[in-house]
Design a protein around this motif. Structure first.
Motif, PDB file in Angstrom:
ATOM      1  N   PRO A 242      40.789  58.991  48.505  1.00  0.00           N
ATOM      2  CA  PRO A 242      41.682  59.748  47.610  1.00  0.00           C
ATOM      3  C   PRO A 242      43.076  59.154  47.440  1.00  0.00           C
ATOM      4  O   PRO A 242      43.693  59.326  46.385  1.00  0.00           O
ATOM      5  N   GLN A 243      43.562  58.437  48.437  1.00  0.00           N
ATOM      6  CA  GLN A 243      44.927  57.906  48.349  1.00  0.00           C
ATOM      7  C   GLN A 243      44.968  56.474  47.809  1.00  0.00           C
ATOM      8  O   GLN A 243      46.049  55.902  47.646  1.00  0.00           O
ATOM      9  N   ALA A 244      43.800  55.907  47.535  1.00  0.00           N
ATOM     10  CA  ALA A 244      43.756  54.516  47.066  1.00  0.00           C
ATOM     11  C   ALA A 244      44.243  54.428  45.628  1.00  0.00           C
ATOM     12  O   ALA A 244      43.830  55.212  44.768  1.00  0.00           O
ATOM     13  N   ALA A 245      45.102  53.458  45.364  1.00  0.00           N
ATOM     14  CA  ALA A 245      45.600  53.234  44.007  1.00  0.00           C
ATOM     15  C   ALA A 245      44.637  52.338  43.254  1.00  0.00           C
ATOM     16  O   ALA A 245      43.903  51.543  43.859  1.00  0.00           O
ATOM     17  N   PRO A 246      44.608  52.427  41.922  1.00  0.00           N
ATOM     18  CA  PRO A 246      43.759  51.512  41.144  1.00  0.00           C
ATOM     19  C   PRO A 246      44.099  50.060  41.483  1.00  0.00           C
ATOM     20  O   PRO A 246      45.264  49.703  41.651  1.00  0.00           O
ATOM     21  N   HIS A 258      33.972  48.447  38.716  1.00  0.00           N
ATOM     22  CA  HIS A 258      33.538  48.959  37.407  1.00  0.00           C
ATOM     23  C   HIS A 258      34.404  50.099  36.912  1.00  0.00           C
ATOM     24  O   HIS A 258      34.686  50.186  35.717  1.00  0.00           O
ATOM     25  N   ASP A 259      34.814  50.979  37.792  1.00  0.00           N
ATOM     26  CA  ASP A 259      35.758  52.008  37.379  1.00  0.00           C
ATOM     27  C   ASP A 259      36.393  52.634  38.608  1.00  0.00           C
ATOM     28  O   ASP A 259      35.875  52.539  39.729  1.00  0.00           O
ATOM     29  N   HIS A 260      37.553  53.259  38.367  1.00  0.00           N
ATOM     30  CA  HIS A 260      38.292  53.943  39.423  1.00  0.00           C
ATOM     31  C   HIS A 260      38.878  55.201  38.814  1.00  0.00           C
ATOM     32  O   HIS A 260      39.624  55.133  37.835  1.00  0.00           O
ATOM     33  N   SER A 261      38.506  56.356  39.380  1.00  0.00           N
ATOM     34  CA  SER A 261      38.990  57.621  38.844  1.00  0.00           C
ATOM     35  C   SER A 261      39.101  58.635  39.965  1.00  0.00           C
ATOM     36  O   SER A 261      38.150  58.824  40.733  1.00  0.00           O
ATOM     37  N   ASP A 262      40.282  59.266  40.066  1.00  0.00           N
ATOM     38  CA  ASP A 262      40.515  60.316  41.067  1.00  0.00           C
ATOM     39  C   ASP A 262      40.158  59.852  42.476  1.00  0.00           C
ATOM     40  O   ASP A 262      39.571  60.595  43.261  1.00  0.00           O
ATOM     41  N   GLY A 263      40.512  58.611  42.780  1.00  0.00           N
ATOM     42  CA  GLY A 263      40.282  58.094  44.117  1.00  0.00           C
ATOM     43  C   GLY A 263      38.868  57.624  44.386  1.00  0.00           C
ATOM     44  O   GLY A 263      38.562  57.174  45.486  1.00  0.00           O
ATOM     45  N   ARG A 264      37.984  57.699  43.392  1.00  0.00           N
ATOM     46  CA  ARG A 264      36.598  57.271  43.550  1.00  0.00           C
ATOM     47  C   ARG A 264      36.406  55.946  42.807  1.00  0.00           C
ATOM     48  O   ARG A 264      36.626  55.869  41.603  1.00  0.00           O
ATOM     49  N   THR A 265      35.952  54.922  43.526  1.00  0.00           N
ATOM     50  CA  THR A 265      35.790  53.585  42.967  1.00  0.00           C
ATOM     51  C   THR A 265      34.318  53.201  43.000  1.00  0.00           C
ATOM     52  O   THR A 265      33.635  53.393  44.012  1.00  0.00           O
ATOM     53  N   ALA A 284      42.632  51.137  54.821  1.00  0.00           N
ATOM     54  CA  ALA A 284      44.053  50.775  54.830  1.00  0.00           C
ATOM     55  C   ALA A 284      44.860  51.615  53.851  1.00  0.00           C
ATOM     56  O   ALA A 284      46.086  51.733  53.981  1.00  0.00           O
ATOM     57  N   THR A 285      44.183  52.227  52.878  1.00  0.00           N
ATOM     58  CA  THR A 285      44.893  53.070  51.895  1.00  0.00           C
ATOM     59  C   THR A 285      44.999  54.517  52.367  1.00  0.00           C
ATOM     60  O   THR A 285      45.752  55.302  51.772  1.00  0.00           O
TER      61      THR A 285
END
Length: 313
Positions: A242-246, A258-265, A284-285
């Motif tokens: 959840p805290q990971a940035a794009p 392929h995609d990153h949305s609301d902390g889900r990659t 680490a994020t």
């Protein structure tokens, strides 16, 4: 295509659609389409608008003639006597709107060769099973669209068919009716009836069907069990941090994001990718709530095969 034969030389109970082709003027509706549905099997036919699904079904029923190819049941070309033993549910509903439900179903059963008493008993059984017993004396036009759909299925089942061919049978049904119809199709398949149906509800096709065929521009692109089709798709890694940035995984070796949305990659991994390195980068994020490999769903596989611009139907 050679007949499928059992021990002793008997021909298997199998519906074979063998190299069907059909043109309407300059439009090629079907081109060399082939698939088989064995006794007791549920086969789902999926494709975009105009892919050729309905044309194939109409050829099976003899509504239109193929330009080339053949439809066989138990190794014998399908003729009128065989078609009387097929239960068919058209996409454009074929009920008489101002005729009473029970009267109409009994009439259709008798057209398929049942006696009046057998037809009456079958109508009672199927209207009860499909939840429209209390509407038997109503004109079809007075029913909701969902109940009309149930009566249309009853029309396909009332003469105890050997084969079921259903074009978009789940269209317009509420979840309860979908469950009822799904149970009916499983039960019919359980008695040895081959069932082929088209649907744009791919999650339902994935749950219900033994095998699936994907049609594109009149051609059968691929066919097989859902598990086999999904196994042929690319495996993905889903990371929920959840805290990971794009961009957190963009520079990891062998990783394609392929995609990153609301902390889900959503990632795919090359041969040189290290999933433990990916996990450490995600941790680490901040906290990681999900880290799992998955195969694509049938819907995702369909979109990959036919392309995102083609509408499912």
């Amino acid at each position: 295509m050679a007949d499928i034969r059992l021990a002793g030389g008997a021909v298997a109970r199998q519906l074979e659609i063998d190299r069907l082709s059909k043109r309407f003027g300059e439009i090629t509706a079907l081109e060399d389409i082939t698939f088989q549905v064995s006794a007791g099997e549920i086969f789902g036919l999926v494709g975009s608008n105009g892919a050729g699904k309905t044309t194939a079904m109409r050829i099976v029923l003899g509504v239109i003639a193929a330009d080339a190819g053949e439809v066989r049941w138990e190794g014998t070309p399908v003729r009128l006597d065989t078609r009387r033993r097929i239960g068919y549910m058209p996409e454009e509903r074929g009920l008489y709107p101002r005729m009473r439900v029970a009267e109409q179903l009994e009439y259709l059963a008798c057209l398929h060769g049942m006696t009046a008493s057998a037809a009456h008993a079958s109508v009672d059984a199927w209207t009860e099973r499909l939840g429209v017993a209390d509407r038997r004396d109503d004109d079809v036009i007075k029913l909701s669209l969902g109940n009309q759909q149930r009566v249309q299925l009853a029309a396909a089942l009332v003469h105890d068919p050997e084969i079921l061919v259903l074009d978009e049978p789940f269209s317009g049904l509420d979840p309860v009716a979908v469950d009822v119809m799904s149970a009916v199709l499983r039960d019919k398949a359980g008695t040895g009836v081959p069932v082929v149906f088209s649907s744009h509800q791919l999650d339902l096709v994935e749950r219900l069907c033994d095998r699936v065929g994907i049609v594109r521009h009149g051609r059968m692109i691929t066919a097989g069990t859902v598990d086999d089709l999904r196994a042929g798709g690319r495996e993905e890694l889903i990371v929920h941090a959840p805290q990971a940035a794009p961009g957190w995984a963009d520079r990891l070796p062998g990783v394609t994001v392929h995609d990153h949305s609301d902390g889900r990659t959503r990632l795919t991994l090359g041969e040189d990718a290290d999933d433990q390195l990916i996990l450490r980068a995600a941790l680490a994020t901040g906290p990681v709530h999900e880290f799992a490999r998955r195969r694509p769903s049938l819907t995702e596989l369909f979109r990959h095969i036919v392309g995102p611009r083609e509408e499912i139907s």
